[in-house]
Design a protein around this motif. Structure first.
Motif, mmCIF file in Angstrom:
data_model
loop_
_atom_site.group_PDB
_atom_site.id
_atom_site.type_symbol
_atom_site.label_atom_id
_atom_site.label_comp_id
_atom_site.label_asym_id
_atom_site.label_seq_id
_atom_site.Cartn_x
_atom_site.Cartn_y
_atom_site.Cartn_z
ATOM 1 N N UNK A 174 -0.067 -30.095 -6.400
ATOM 2 C CA UNK A 174 -0.922 -29.991 -5.222
ATOM 3 C C UNK A 174 -0.394 -29.025 -4.172
ATOM 4 N N UNK A 175 0.160 -27.905 -4.601
ATOM 5 C CA UNK A 175 0.797 -26.966 -3.679
ATOM 6 C C UNK A 175 -0.212 -25.968 -3.098
ATOM 7 N N UNK A 176 0.149 -25.374 -1.972
ATOM 8 C CA UNK A 176 -0.700 -24.367 -1.324
ATOM 9 C C UNK A 176 -0.546 -23.036 -2.052
ATOM 10 N N UNK A 177 -1.626 -22.542 -2.642
ATOM 11 C CA UNK A 177 -1.569 -21.351 -3.495
ATOM 12 C C UNK A 177 -2.495 -20.271 -2.954
ATOM 13 N N UNK A 178 -1.991 -19.035 -2.949
ATOM 14 C CA UNK A 178 -2.790 -17.867 -2.574
ATOM 15 C C UNK A 178 -2.695 -16.838 -3.695
ATOM 16 N N UNK A 179 -3.448 -15.747 -3.550
ATOM 17 C CA UNK A 179 -3.455 -14.693 -4.567
ATOM 18 C C UNK A 179 -3.099 -13.346 -3.950
ATOM 19 N N UNK A 180 -2.469 -12.494 -4.766
ATOM 20 C CA UNK A 180 -2.147 -11.138 -4.347
ATOM 21 C C UNK A 180 -2.318 -10.175 -5.500
ATOM 22 N N UNK A 181 -2.314 -8.897 -5.172
ATOM 23 C CA UNK A 181 -2.467 -7.869 -6.203
ATOM 24 C C UNK A 181 -1.161 -7.167 -6.542
ATOM 25 N N UNK A 182 -0.127 -7.331 -5.680
ATOM 26 C CA UNK A 182 1.057 -6.490 -5.744
ATOM 27 C C UNK A 182 0.604 -5.033 -5.568
ATOM 28 N N UNK A 183 1.405 -4.092 -6.030
ATOM 29 C CA UNK A 183 1.106 -2.683 -5.743
ATOM 30 C C UNK A 183 0.501 -1.976 -6.944
ATOM 31 N N UNK A 184 0.021 -0.757 -6.715
ATOM 32 C CA UNK A 184 -0.486 0.054 -7.822
ATOM 33 C C UNK A 184 0.641 0.579 -8.706
ATOM 34 N N UNK A 185 1.878 0.363 -8.306
ATOM 35 C CA UNK A 185 2.999 0.672 -9.193
ATOM 36 C C UNK A 185 3.078 -0.337 -10.329
ATOM 37 N N UNK A 186 2.493 -1.543 -10.114
ATOM 38 C CA UNK A 186 2.578 -2.608 -11.113
ATOM 39 C C UNK A 186 1.201 -3.187 -11.460
ATOM 40 N N UNK A 194 0.822 -1.213 0.000
ATOM 41 C CA UNK A 194 0.000 0.000 0.000
ATOM 42 C C UNK A 194 0.853 1.259 0.000
ATOM 43 N N UNK A 195 2.073 1.196 0.555
ATOM 44 C CA UNK A 195 2.900 2.394 0.633
ATOM 45 C C UNK A 195 3.459 2.824 -0.725
ATOM 46 N N UNK A 196 3.240 2.010 -1.753
ATOM 47 C CA UNK A 196 3.676 2.379 -3.111
ATOM 48 C C UNK A 196 2.509 2.877 -3.966
ATOM 49 N N UNK A 197 1.358 3.079 -3.354
ATOM 50 C CA UNK A 197 0.153 3.417 -4.125
ATOM 51 C C UNK A 197 0.264 4.742 -4.868
ATOM 52 N N UNK A 198 1.107 5.648 -4.368
ATOM 53 C CA UNK A 198 1.272 6.949 -5.031
ATOM 54 C C UNK A 198 1.986 6.831 -6.375
ATOM 55 N N UNK A 199 2.506 5.632 -6.693
ATOM 56 C CA UNK A 199 3.227 5.433 -7.960
ATOM 57 C C UNK A 199 2.326 4.952 -9.088
ATOM 58 N N UNK A 200 1.029 4.918 -8.850
ATOM 59 C CA UNK A 200 0.128 4.439 -9.896
ATOM 60 C C UNK A 200 0.295 5.250 -11.181
ATOM 61 N N UNK A 201 0.414 4.542 -12.302
ATOM 62 C CA UNK A 201 0.542 5.113 -13.650
ATOM 63 C C UNK A 201 1.868 5.845 -13.883
ATOM 64 N N UNK A 202 2.822 5.718 -12.973
ATOM 65 C CA UNK A 202 4.104 6.416 -13.157
ATOM 66 C C UNK A 202 5.171 5.544 -13.824
ATOM 67 N N UNK A 203 4.987 4.232 -13.778
ATOM 68 C CA UNK A 203 5.995 3.330 -14.339
ATOM 69 C C UNK A 203 5.418 2.646 -15.574
ATOM 70 N N UNK A 204 6.120 2.760 -16.680
ATOM 71 C CA UNK A 204 5.644 2.163 -17.928
ATOM 72 C C UNK A 204 5.597 0.647 -17.808
ATOM 73 N N UNK A 205 4.571 0.045 -18.389
ATOM 74 C CA UNK A 205 4.409 -1.408 -18.339
ATOM 75 C C UNK A 205 5.351 -2.093 -19.318
ATOM 76 N N UNK A 206 5.748 -3.316 -18.970
ATOM 77 C CA UNK A 206 6.471 -4.178 -19.900
ATOM 78 C C UNK A 206 7.959 -3.956 -19.994
ATOM 79 N N UNK A 207 8.532 -3.176 -19.097
ATOM 80 C CA UNK A 207 9.958 -2.885 -19.193
ATOM 81 C C UNK A 207 10.868 -3.902 -18.549
ATOM 82 N N UNK A 208 10.290 -4.874 -17.856
ATOM 83 C CA UNK A 208 11.094 -5.883 -17.181
ATOM 84 C C UNK A 208 11.417 -5.476 -15.750
ATOM 85 N N UNK A 209 11.786 -6.470 -14.938
ATOM 86 C CA UNK A 209 11.960 -6.243 -13.511
ATOM 87 C C UNK A 209 13.109 -5.285 -13.192
#
Length: 390
Positions: free
Chosen positions: A303-315, A64-79
């Motif tokens: 048969x592994x234990x799997x959960x879901x996440x959203x990551x941040x609004x930066x990504x 949540x502390x990265x939420x101010x970065x929404x739409x600031x980082x271009x998609x698809x540039x790699x990690x």
């Protein structure tokens, strides 16, 4: 009390109930779960809705502390470029950071999320979490690849954790490529001494494995860019995950997040160790950053234990577990709604240790109730929406 009747109620702990009726009290506590063959008390208001009722969603990975970065980082540039951009944009006015985090908290609530495993590197989000309608477990994340900085960084993490009290927190490593062996050992010692959930970013790109196997690839350039001398580091001749597993505690639950480049050999290697491993998928973030998804079928078949996440609004353009489920179903059509709901509800609740209250629709629990509409039978569609009922 109030009752909701839907086409189906997916309790997640039993078979779906056709024409199911869920009754809750004013605090959202489940009073009964039944169907229209069992009439409700005449003095209990009944709201009939079209769609399926499911438990509130559990988001096991967010920043949540990265939420101010929404739409600031271009998609698809790699990690690698993503990390550089994060470091460039991270410093911001505290008021801006807090306001964006509060908006993200409201967004998750509106999207039917009831609990969050949230990554923090500072104390800024502590006040909003204290007053939030959501349950938060905060992972105090440590980054530091230089061995001589390990003690200093660990002590700083302890201070941050102290500032979050009495909220639920633990201290964790960021990722294999950003945490020294010495720092991993300090975290293990801390984890062996008491309760300390772990959440570690894992194998988000091929360069992470190249770095550990051969000391080659983009992370060499990243550390040069950061002016960090990693001359001490020696290639391990194994993938990153295989290299760090022996450094992790066997006394705590561990969440490995992303797993975009995890392969079957990695999974087999882990099975040789006595570790409490859970796996978190954040598909929309994987597509945003690396334009690829994990080999989900491998994890399902094992048969592994799997959960879901959203990551941040930066990504990601939204913080919505339904959106993550939809992306998975579009790319892996064999995944059933039952499986996706398990990943998005009870599995996350179990990992966070709140399955006595959240994750399934059962009498006595307060899981939250979501209504899913726009389904194609039992399949999610682009028109599927979530509405929070309770």
């Amino acid at each position: 009390m109030k009752s909701f009747k839907a086409d189906y109620v997916y309790t997640v702990c039993a078979d779906p109930i056709k024409n199911g009726i869920v009754t809750v009290d004013d605090n959202g506590k489940i009073i009964s779960v039944t169907n229209d063959n069992h009439p409700q008390a005449s003095d209990t208001p009944l709201e009939e809705v079209s769609g399926i009722i499911v438990p509130g969603f559990i988001n096991t990975h967010c920043h949540t502390e990265l939420s101010h970065m929404k739409d600031r980082i271009a998609a698809g540039g790699g990690l690698i470029d993503f990390i550089k951009d994060i470091l460039s944009f991270r410093t911001a006015d505290e008021a801006e950071v807090i306001a964006a985090a509060e908006a993200a908290d409201r967004e998750m609530y509106d999207n039917g999320i009831v609990a969050v495993g949230d990554i923090s590197n500072n104390i800024l989000t502590a006040p909003l979490k204290a007053k939030s309608k959501l349950y938060y477990h905060t992972f105090i994340e440590i980054l530091g690849f230089l061995p001589d900085k390990a003690d200093e960084l660990f002590e700083k993490a302890l201070e941050i954790a102290e500032g979050f009290k009495p909220q639920s927190t633990s201290i964790t490593a960021h990722a294999p490529y950003s945490v020294s062996k010495e720092l991993f050992k300090l975290i293990k010692k801390h984890s062996d001494a008491g309760t300390n959930l772990l959440s570690i970013h894992n194998q988000e790109c091929e360069d992470e494995n190249k770095f550990y196997r051969y000391k080659l690839g983009g992370f060499i350039d990243l550390y040069k860019h950061l002016g960090v001398d990693i001359g001490y580091f020696r290639p391990q001749a194994r993938n990153s995950l295989q290299s760090i597993i022996p450094l992790l505690t066997n006394r705590q639950k561990i969440l490995l997040v992303h797993n975009t480049c995890t392969n079957l050999k990695d999974i087999y290697f882990i099975k040789r160790f006595d570790r409490k491993i859970n796996w978190c998928f954040c598909p929309n973030a994987n597509l945003y950053i690396e334009k690829r998804l994990p080999k989900v079928d491998l994890f399902v078949n094992q048969g592994l234990n799997i959960t879901l996440g959203t990551d941040s609004l930066a990504s990601n353009d939204k913080l919505c577990i339904l959106s993550e489920m939809r992306t998975l179903q579009q790319n892996f059509p064999s995944l059933s709604i039952d499986t996706l709901l398990e990943w998005g509800t009870i599995n996350g609740a179990k990992f966070l240790g709140i399955d006595n209250e959240k994750g399934t629709i059962e009498v006595g629990k307060t899981p939250g109730l979501n209504l899913l509409t726009g389904m194609d039978g039992v399949k999610l569609t682009p028109d599927t929406r979530v509405k929070k009922l309770v």
